[in-house]
Scaffold this motif. Structure first.
Motif, PDB file in Angstrom:
ATOM      1  N   MET A 194       2.860 -35.317-100.764  1.00 56.47           N
ATOM      2  CA  MET A 194       2.569 -36.620-101.383  1.00 56.47           C
ATOM      3  C   MET A 194       3.228 -36.722-102.761  1.00 56.47           C
ATOM      4  O   MET A 194       2.641 -37.253-103.691  1.00 56.47           O
ATOM      5  N   LYS A 198     -11.424 -27.378-100.655  1.00 50.83           N
ATOM      6  CA  LYS A 198     -10.950 -28.724-100.297  1.00 50.83           C
ATOM      7  C   LYS A 198     -11.005 -29.645-101.513  1.00 50.83           C
ATOM      8  O   LYS A 198     -10.712 -30.835-101.420  1.00 50.83           O
ATOM      9  N   THR A 223       3.571 -34.273-111.137  1.00 50.36           N
ATOM     10  CA  THR A 223       2.118 -34.146-111.018  1.00 50.36           C
ATOM     11  C   THR A 223       1.795 -32.836-110.326  1.00 50.36           C
ATOM     12  O   THR A 223       2.348 -32.535-109.260  1.00 50.36           O
ATOM     13  N   GLU A 224       0.920 -32.052-110.941  1.00 48.27           N
ATOM     14  CA  GLU A 224       0.473 -30.811-110.326  1.00 48.27           C
ATOM     15  C   GLU A 224      -1.043 -30.862-110.148  1.00 48.27           C
ATOM     16  O   GLU A 224      -1.766 -31.239-111.071  1.00 48.27           O
ATOM     17  N   ASN A 225      -1.492 -30.488-108.941  1.00 52.13           N
ATOM     18  CA  ASN A 225      -2.924 -30.438-108.657  1.00 52.13           C
ATOM     19  C   ASN A 225      -3.339 -28.999-108.395  1.00 52.13           C
ATOM     20  O   ASN A 225      -2.602 -28.259-107.738  1.00 52.13           O
ATOM     21  N   LEU A 226      -4.496 -28.614-108.900  1.00 50.79           N
ATOM     22  CA  LEU A 226      -5.060 -27.304-108.587  1.00 50.79           C
ATOM     23  C   LEU A 226      -6.158 -27.539-107.567  1.00 50.79           C
ATOM     24  O   LEU A 226      -7.130 -28.243-107.849  1.00 50.79           O
ATOM     25  N   ILE A 227      -5.978 -26.991-106.358  1.00 57.12           N
ATOM     26  CA  ILE A 227      -6.920 -27.270-105.269  1.00 57.12           C
ATOM     27  C   ILE A 227      -7.708 -26.020-104.932  1.00 57.12           C
ATOM     28  O   ILE A 227      -7.134 -24.971-104.630  1.00 57.12           O
ATOM     29  N   PHE A 228      -9.024 -26.161-104.987  1.00 62.38           N
ATOM     30  CA  PHE A 228      -9.949 -25.054-104.795  1.00 62.38           C
ATOM     31  C   PHE A 228     -10.756 -25.367-103.544  1.00 62.38           C
ATOM     32  O   PHE A 228     -11.599 -26.264-103.556  1.00 62.38           O
ATOM     33  N   LEU A 254      -5.740 -22.631-104.436  1.00 58.76           N
ATOM     34  CA  LEU A 254      -6.416 -21.495-105.052  1.00 58.76           C
ATOM     35  C   LEU A 254      -7.457 -20.931-104.086  1.00 58.76           C
ATOM     36  O   LEU A 254      -8.048 -21.678-103.312  1.00 58.76           O
ATOM     37  N   PRO A 310      -5.253 -28.578 -97.456  1.00 61.52           N
ATOM     38  CA  PRO A 310      -6.058 -29.747 -97.801  1.00 61.52           C
ATOM     39  C   PRO A 310      -5.364 -31.061 -97.434  1.00 61.52           C
ATOM     40  O   PRO A 310      -6.010 -32.088 -97.243  1.00 61.52           O
ATOM     41  N   ARG A 348      -9.503 -29.398-108.173  1.00 57.11           N
ATOM     42  CA  ARG A 348     -10.186 -28.909-109.370  1.00 57.11           C
ATOM     43  C   ARG A 348      -9.621 -29.573-110.620  1.00 57.11           C
ATOM     44  O   ARG A 348     -10.339 -29.812-111.573  1.00 57.11           O
ATOM     45  N   LEU A 383      -4.097 -40.092-106.853  1.00 57.09           N
ATOM     46  CA  LEU A 383      -3.214 -39.285-107.697  1.00 57.09           C
ATOM     47  C   LEU A 383      -1.759 -39.537-107.322  1.00 57.09           C
ATOM     48  O   LEU A 383      -0.879 -39.568-108.176  1.00 57.09           O
ATOM     49  N   GLN A 384      -1.504 -39.738-106.048  1.00 51.41           N
ATOM     50  CA  GLN A 384      -0.147 -40.014-105.612  1.00 51.41           C
ATOM     51  C   GLN A 384       0.326 -41.338-106.193  1.00 51.41           C
ATOM     52  O   GLN A 384       1.439 -41.453-106.713  1.00 51.41           O
ATOM     53  N   ILE A 416      -6.953 -37.669-103.806  1.00 53.67           N
ATOM     54  CA  ILE A 416      -5.540 -37.302-103.785  1.00 53.67           C
ATOM     55  C   ILE A 416      -4.629 -38.510-103.559  1.00 53.67           C
ATOM     56  O   ILE A 416      -3.525 -38.572-104.099  1.00 53.67           O
ATOM     57  N   MET A 421       3.720 -34.554-104.947  1.00 54.74           N
ATOM     58  CA  MET A 421       3.068 -33.754-105.985  1.00 54.74           C
ATOM     59  C   MET A 421       3.160 -32.281-105.606  1.00 54.74           C
ATOM     60  O   MET A 421       3.392 -31.946-104.442  1.00 54.74           O
ATOM     61  N   GLU A 422       3.014 -31.419-106.615  1.00 54.10           N
ATOM     62  CA  GLU A 422       2.968 -29.985-106.371  1.00 54.10           C
ATOM     63  C   GLU A 422       1.497 -29.569-106.388  1.00 54.10           C
ATOM     64  O   GLU A 422       0.781 -29.837-107.358  1.00 54.10           O
ATOM     65  N   ASN A 423       1.039 -28.932-105.304  1.00 50.97           N
ATOM     66  CA  ASN A 423      -0.374 -28.577-105.184  1.00 50.97           C
ATOM     67  C   ASN A 423      -0.530 -27.073-105.111  1.00 50.97           C
ATOM     68  O   ASN A 423      -0.014 -26.438-104.187  1.00 50.97           O
ATOM     69  N   GLU A 424      -1.225 -26.515-106.107  1.00 48.40           N
ATOM     70  CA  GLU A 424      -1.486 -25.077-106.075  1.00 48.40           C
ATOM     71  C   GLU A 424      -2.779 -24.862-105.297  1.00 48.40           C
ATOM     72  O   GLU A 424      -3.829 -25.379-105.689  1.00 48.40           O
ATOM     73  N   LYS A 468      -2.411 -26.069-117.431  1.00 48.29           N
ATOM     74  CA  LYS A 468      -3.091 -25.412-116.305  1.00 48.29           C
ATOM     75  C   LYS A 468      -3.974 -24.262-116.796  1.00 48.29           C
ATOM     76  O   LYS A 468      -5.019 -23.993-116.229  1.00 48.29           O
TER      77      LYS A 468
END
Lengths: 174, 123
Positions: B88, A116, A109-114, B95, B60, A119, A66-67, A63, B90-93, A17
């Motif tokens: 879903m 909508k 699984t980790e997503n960084l969401i900026f 930002l 989101p 990222r 990704l799932q 997304i 998953m872990e969603n950060e 990350k």
């Protein structure tokens, strides 16, 4: 595939990350040992030297894809455990793999969401390969390839196999 | 002609020169040239009114807020971690996509949220 190797990290997910914006898709962050490896909801993942702990930076995707990728990554690992090591894995959706009722692998699984926009997405895999013994609080719930097969596992080969399978699947779904 | 003027605690050296129908006034290092019947911009006497735009952070996707990393009144930077949303599988950060101040947080740890639900208001 580009592999960044570390002797010891807090966690491959944490490292991934930190550097993800500078890295290309399918870059792998690999650690021989993790001090604070974690799974879902921050649950501690026991990560002594010998095991296989890595994070994969995924290409941009929706997304929903990704799932599916999370679930299919578990399938990739289970397939390799069956085909290469003749074990009988059980996938406890979405993230865990068990052998003979004990956990052998965890996937996060980790997503960084900026705003909508996603990222970055990172899949972390912790596979108990060459772990001979677990601490008292884990030994009834955990196993490893070494315990099951009574032989040493080549982590690099297993890593390469898993990531190749993941890439194949990703290219088909996304 | 040279002299100085004092405004508040600050003193300004002034020089006035006239040449070929032009009057040059030097205030410190700045020069202003005046010609007959021509307007010259000297300085702004008040700041432009800054418009603070209200900013929203929306969920989101639907899921559970597992962590709230900030509180009302905090000053935040673009890219700063605000929430951890489990969804879903998953872990969603989540930002921040702006620099600013948090006006209001509408969710708490453990709360289930829907897609596009308002999580935070900032400015």
């Amino acid at each position: 595939m580009r592999i960044l190797k570390f002797k010891k990290l807090d966690s491959t997910q944490k490292k991934a990350k930190e550097i993800v914006q500078k890295m290309k898709p399918w870059t792998i962050i690999l650690a021989e040992e993790q001090i604070s490896g974690y799974g879902r909801k921050g649950n501690f993942w026991y990560s002594p030297r010998g095991g296989l702990y890595f994070s994969v930076i995924l290409p941009k995707a929706k997304i929903e894809d990704l799932q599916i990728m999370t679930i299919l990554s578990a399938f990739c690992v289970a397939k390799i455990l069956k085909e290469d090591f003749q074990l009988e894995p059980f996938i406890k959706l979405p993230n865990d793999i068990y052998v003979r009722g004990k956990k052998i692998c965890g996937i996060l699984t980790e997503n960084l969401i900026f705003g909508k926009e996603i990222r970055a997405s990172i899949i972390g895999i912790g596979l108990n390969t060459n772990i001979e013994k677990f601490p008292e609080n884990l030994k009834e719930k955990s196993t490893s390839l070494k315990i099951e097969l009574k032989s040493e596992i080549n982590n690099n080969k297993v890593l390469e196999r898993i990531v190749k399978e993941m890439k194949n699947i990703f290219e088909k779904i996304a | 002609m040279k002299f100085s003027i004092k405004i508040g605690d600050k003193e300004y050296p002034i020089e006035i020169l006239e040449k070929n129908g032009e009057v040059k006034i030097k205030v410190g290092e700045k020069e202003f040239i005046f010609e007959e019947n021509k307007e010259v911009f000297l300085a702004r006497t008040k700041l432009e009114k800054k418009e603070f735009k209200e900013r929203k952070i929306l969920a989101p996707i639907g899921g559970v807020i597992n962590e709230v990393f900030v509180k009302e009144g905090d000053f935040i930077k673009e890219g700063q971690k605000l929430f951890l949303l489990s969804a879903m599988k998953m872990e969603n950060e989540i930002l921040s996509d702006f620099d600013g101040k948090i006006k209001k947080i509408f969710v708490k740890k453990g709360e289930v949220v829907k897609k596009d639900q308002l999580l935070l208001l900032g400015e």
